[in-house]
Motif scaffolding. Structure first.
Motif: not given
Length: 124
Positions: A52, A33, A101
């Motif tokens: 992400k 991310c 993420d």
């Protein structure tokens, strides 16, 4: 060790555009991310946009439609295209990354790796 380096900041007039870049080194995780954050003098750091692993992005309401976040995974580079800039966009802009993420949102500041920042100034 992950190292993030931003570039592309500068001074532009109202309505102008800038593209920020963030080069990442030492990052070899399969999921990620990454995001852009900004901090104006006397204000708290705030999220601008995140992206992400699957390419999905989130944007703060006041930049959605004007800013676009993207990545070049082959080049390990994160971008922020900023259009229709306003004086209130003036701030130091930081890129950040974390190894997962999960919970990847501009509303979260729990990023592990941060760059040194690049200044964006929008003059009226």
């Amino acid at each position: 060790q992950v190292h993030l380096v931003e570039s592309g900041g500068g001074s532009v007039p109202v309505g102008g555009s800038l593209r920020l870049s963030c080069e990442a080194s030492g990052y070899s995780y399969s999921s990620y991310c990454m995001g852009w954050f900004r901090q104006a003098p006397g204000k708290e750091r705030e999220g601008v946009a995140t992206i992400k692993t699957d390419g999905s992005a989130t944007y703060a309401p006041d930049v959605e439609g004007r800013f676009t976040i993207s990545t070049d995974t082959a080049a390990y580079t994160l971008y922020l295209q900023m259009n229709s800039l306003k004086p209130e966009d003036t701030a130091m802009y930081y890129c950040a990354a974390k190894r997962t993420d999960r919970f990847c949102s501009y509303q979260r500041l729990d990023f592990v790796y941060w760059g040194q920042g690049t200044q964006v100034t929008v003059s009226s």
